[in-house]
Structure formats: structure tokens, C-alpha cells
Design a protein around this motif. Sequence first.
Motif, PDB file in Angstrom:
ATOM      1  N   GLU A  58       0.836  -1.206   0.000  1.00  0.00           N
ATOM      2  CA  GLU A  58       0.000   0.000   0.000  1.00  0.00           C
ATOM      3  C   GLU A  58       0.869   1.255   0.000  1.00  0.00           C
ATOM      4  OE1 GLU A  58      -3.762  -1.964   2.423  1.00  0.00           O
ATOM      5  OE2 GLU A  58      -2.186  -0.944   3.547  1.00  0.00           O
ATOM      6  N   LEU A  59       1.903   1.252   0.816  1.00  0.00           N
ATOM      7  CA  LEU A  59       2.790   2.413   0.913  1.00  0.00           C
ATOM      8  C   LEU A  59       3.437   2.722  -0.439  1.00  0.00           C
ATOM      9  CD1 LEU A  59       3.927   4.524   2.854  1.00  0.00           C
ATOM     10  CD2 LEU A  59       5.790   2.930   3.352  1.00  0.00           C
ATOM     11  N   LYS A  60       3.828   1.681  -1.161  1.00  0.00           N
ATOM     12  CA  LYS A  60       4.456   1.877  -2.477  1.00  0.00           C
ATOM     13  C   LYS A  60       3.526   2.630  -3.431  1.00  0.00           C
ATOM     14  CE  LYS A  60       6.651  -0.518  -6.277  1.00  0.00           C
ATOM     15  NZ  LYS A  60       6.983  -1.796  -6.898  1.00  0.00           N
ATOM     16  N   THR A  61       2.269   2.240  -3.476  1.00  0.00           N
ATOM     17  CA  THR A  61       1.314   2.913  -4.373  1.00  0.00           C
ATOM     18  C   THR A  61       0.970   4.305  -3.872  1.00  0.00           C
ATOM     19  OG1 THR A  61       0.407   0.760  -4.986  1.00  0.00           O
ATOM     20  CG2 THR A  61      -0.913   2.694  -5.532  1.00  0.00           C
ATOM     21  N   ILE A  62       0.843   4.480  -2.571  1.00  0.00           N
ATOM     22  CA  ILE A  62       0.522   5.795  -1.999  1.00  0.00           C
ATOM     23  C   ILE A  62       1.586   6.822  -2.365  1.00  0.00           C
ATOM     24  CG2 ILE A  62       0.348   7.073   0.177  1.00  0.00           C
ATOM     25  CD1 ILE A  62      -1.108   4.529   1.319  1.00  0.00           C
ATOM     26  N   VAL A  63       2.870   6.455  -2.229  1.00  0.00           N
ATOM     27  CA  VAL A  63       3.922   7.424  -2.549  1.00  0.00           C
ATOM     28  C   VAL A  63       3.949   7.726  -4.043  1.00  0.00           C
ATOM     29  CG1 VAL A  63       5.343   6.878  -0.538  1.00  0.00           C
ATOM     30  CG2 VAL A  63       5.832   5.743  -2.697  1.00  0.00           C
ATOM     31  N   GLN A  64       3.647   6.739  -4.868  1.00  0.00           N
ATOM     32  CA  GLN A  64       3.606   6.968  -6.316  1.00  0.00           C
ATOM     33  C   GLN A  64       2.485   7.932  -6.693  1.00  0.00           C
ATOM     34  OE1 GLN A  64       3.278   2.929  -7.748  1.00  0.00           O
ATOM     35  NE2 GLN A  64       5.500   2.645  -7.807  1.00  0.00           N
ATOM     36  N   VAL A  65       1.318   7.741  -6.107  1.00  0.00           N
ATOM     37  CA  VAL A  65       0.165   8.588  -6.433  1.00  0.00           C
ATOM     38  C   VAL A  65       0.368  10.015  -5.904  1.00  0.00           C
ATOM     39  CG1 VAL A  65      -2.310   8.917  -5.975  1.00  0.00           C
ATOM     40  CG2 VAL A  65      -1.453   6.676  -6.674  1.00  0.00           C
ATOM     41  N   LEU A  66       0.956  10.141  -4.722  1.00  0.00           N
ATOM     42  CA  LEU A  66       1.199  11.471  -4.137  1.00  0.00           C
ATOM     43  C   LEU A  66       2.449  12.152  -4.707  1.00  0.00           C
ATOM     44  CD1 LEU A  66       0.421  10.880  -0.354  1.00  0.00           C
ATOM     45  CD2 LEU A  66      -0.911  12.233  -1.988  1.00  0.00           C
ATOM     46  N   HIS A  67       3.266  11.393  -5.436  1.00  0.00           N
ATOM     47  CA  HIS A  67       4.525  11.917  -5.996  1.00  0.00           C
ATOM     48  C   HIS A  67       5.441  12.420  -4.887  1.00  0.00           C
ATOM     49  CE1 HIS A  67       2.784  11.465  -9.963  1.00  0.00           C
ATOM     50  NE2 HIS A  67       1.739  12.162  -9.551  1.00  0.00           N
ATOM     51  N   VAL A  68       5.597  11.591  -3.869  1.00  0.00           N
ATOM     52  CA  VAL A  68       6.498  11.889  -2.754  1.00  0.00           C
ATOM     53  C   VAL A  68       7.423  10.693  -2.542  1.00  0.00           C
ATOM     54  CG1 VAL A  68       4.844  13.430  -1.613  1.00  0.00           C
ATOM     55  CG2 VAL A  68       4.912  11.019  -0.966  1.00  0.00           C
ATOM     56  N   ARG A  69       8.417  10.852  -1.699  1.00  0.00           N
ATOM     57  CA  ARG A  69       9.325   9.761  -1.345  1.00  0.00           C
ATOM     58  C   ARG A  69       8.812   9.040  -0.113  1.00  0.00           C
ATOM     59  NH1 ARG A  69      14.360  12.129   0.423  1.00  0.00           N
ATOM     60  NH2 ARG A  69      12.897  13.541   1.405  1.00  0.00           N
ATOM     61  N   TYR A  70       9.243   7.811   0.064  1.00  0.00           N
ATOM     62  CA  TYR A  70       8.869   7.072   1.269  1.00  0.00           C
ATOM     63  C   TYR A  70       9.231   7.872   2.515  1.00  0.00           C
ATOM     64  CZ  TYR A  70       8.500   2.947  -1.722  1.00  0.00           C
ATOM     65  OH  TYR A  70       8.140   2.068  -2.707  1.00  0.00           O
ATOM     66  N   GLU A  71      10.423   8.454   2.489  1.00  0.00           N
ATOM     67  CA  GLU A  71      10.903   9.218   3.633  1.00  0.00           C
ATOM     68  C   GLU A  71       9.987  10.377   3.977  1.00  0.00           C
ATOM     69  OE1 GLU A  71      12.715   8.502   0.909  1.00  0.00           O
ATOM     70  OE2 GLU A  71      14.296   7.154   1.643  1.00  0.00           O
ATOM     71  N   ASP A  72       9.331  10.939   2.961  1.00  0.00           N
ATOM     72  CA  ASP A  72       8.412  12.058   3.201  1.00  0.00           C
ATOM     73  C   ASP A  72       7.247  11.639   4.101  1.00  0.00           C
ATOM     74  OD1 ASP A  72       9.935  13.725   1.559  1.00  0.00           O
ATOM     75  OD2 ASP A  72       8.768  13.227  -0.222  1.00  0.00           O
ATOM     76  N   LEU A  73       6.805  10.402   3.944  1.00  0.00           N
ATOM     77  CA  LEU A  73       5.689   9.917   4.764  1.00  0.00           C
ATOM     78  C   LEU A  73       6.148   9.327   6.086  1.00  0.00           C
ATOM     79  CD1 LEU A  73       3.349   8.150   2.184  1.00  0.00           C
ATOM     80  CD2 LEU A  73       3.066  10.378   3.256  1.00  0.00           C
ATOM     81  N   LEU A  74       7.365   8.830   6.138  1.00  0.00           N
ATOM     82  CA  LEU A  74       7.827   8.138   7.333  1.00  0.00           C
ATOM     83  C   LEU A  74       8.592   9.028   8.297  1.00  0.00           C
ATOM     84  CD1 LEU A  74       8.939   4.778   5.698  1.00  0.00           C
ATOM     85  CD2 LEU A  74       6.770   5.316   6.820  1.00  0.00           C
ATOM     86  N   ASP A  75       9.082  10.166   7.834  1.00  0.00           N
ATOM     87  CA  ASP A  75       9.795  11.101   8.707  1.00  0.00           C
ATOM     88  C   ASP A  75       8.845  12.172   9.175  1.00  0.00           C
ATOM     89  OD1 ASP A  75      12.084   9.694   8.289  1.00  0.00           O
ATOM     90  OD2 ASP A  75      12.980  11.124   6.902  1.00  0.00           O
ATOM     91  N   GLY A  76       9.152  12.712  10.298  1.00  0.00           N
ATOM     92  CA  GLY A  76       8.340  13.851  10.759  1.00  0.00           C
ATOM     93  C   GLY A  76       7.684  13.567  11.991  1.00  0.00           C
TER      94      GLY A  76
END
Length: 98
Positions: free
Chosen positions: A80-98
Motif C-alpha cells: 500500500e505504501l508503495k502505491t501511496i507514494v507513487q500517487v502522491l509523488h512523494v518519497r517514502y521518507e516524506d511519509l515516514l519522517d516527521g
Amino acid sequence: MISSVTISKCHRKGGEMYKNKTIEGRNNICGIRLKQFRRKAPGAPSQRQFAEMLQIAGLDLDKNAIQRIESGERFVTDIELKTIVQVLHVRYEDLLDG
């Protein structure tokens, strides 16, 4: 930086069971950032619209699943994470950091 995760022991009959959650009690660390990036995406898609975008990309999630991810009630798989980052045009790190 990845939010801290706590592993707490839950006792049950016949042995111990482990429960993986963030310190805040969330089932994922990407939900809050997902909501932020979804709202900043072109057209600021609603949860329903975002679910439709994911479905077009081949990931079968509905609006309720998006709501549960964003609120931290639902775990997120790597698929799911792989498709979410592709659709949002962000990096994995963008969703996992912060």
C-alpha cells in the motif's frame, strides 16, 4: 526521523502477545503525513477522491480505509505504501519522517 515505536507486552492465556504501536498509540507512522500531503496535492482530493486515485493505480482501498490510515487506526502494508507514494509523488521518507 521516524516516530518512536513502542512494543508493549499484552498477557493472554497461554503466553505473551506483543502489540506494535507508536508511543502515541497509533497503528502507523505515515497517516498524519499522508493526510498533509493529500490535502496539499493538486485539487486537494477528498479521502474518497484519493481512494479512487489509488484504485486507478491498482490499489483497492476505499474512503473508509483512507480515513482509518490517516487517523492511525489501521496498519499500512508495504504494498500500500508503495502505491501511496507513487500517487502522491512523494518519497517514502516524506511519509515516514516527521
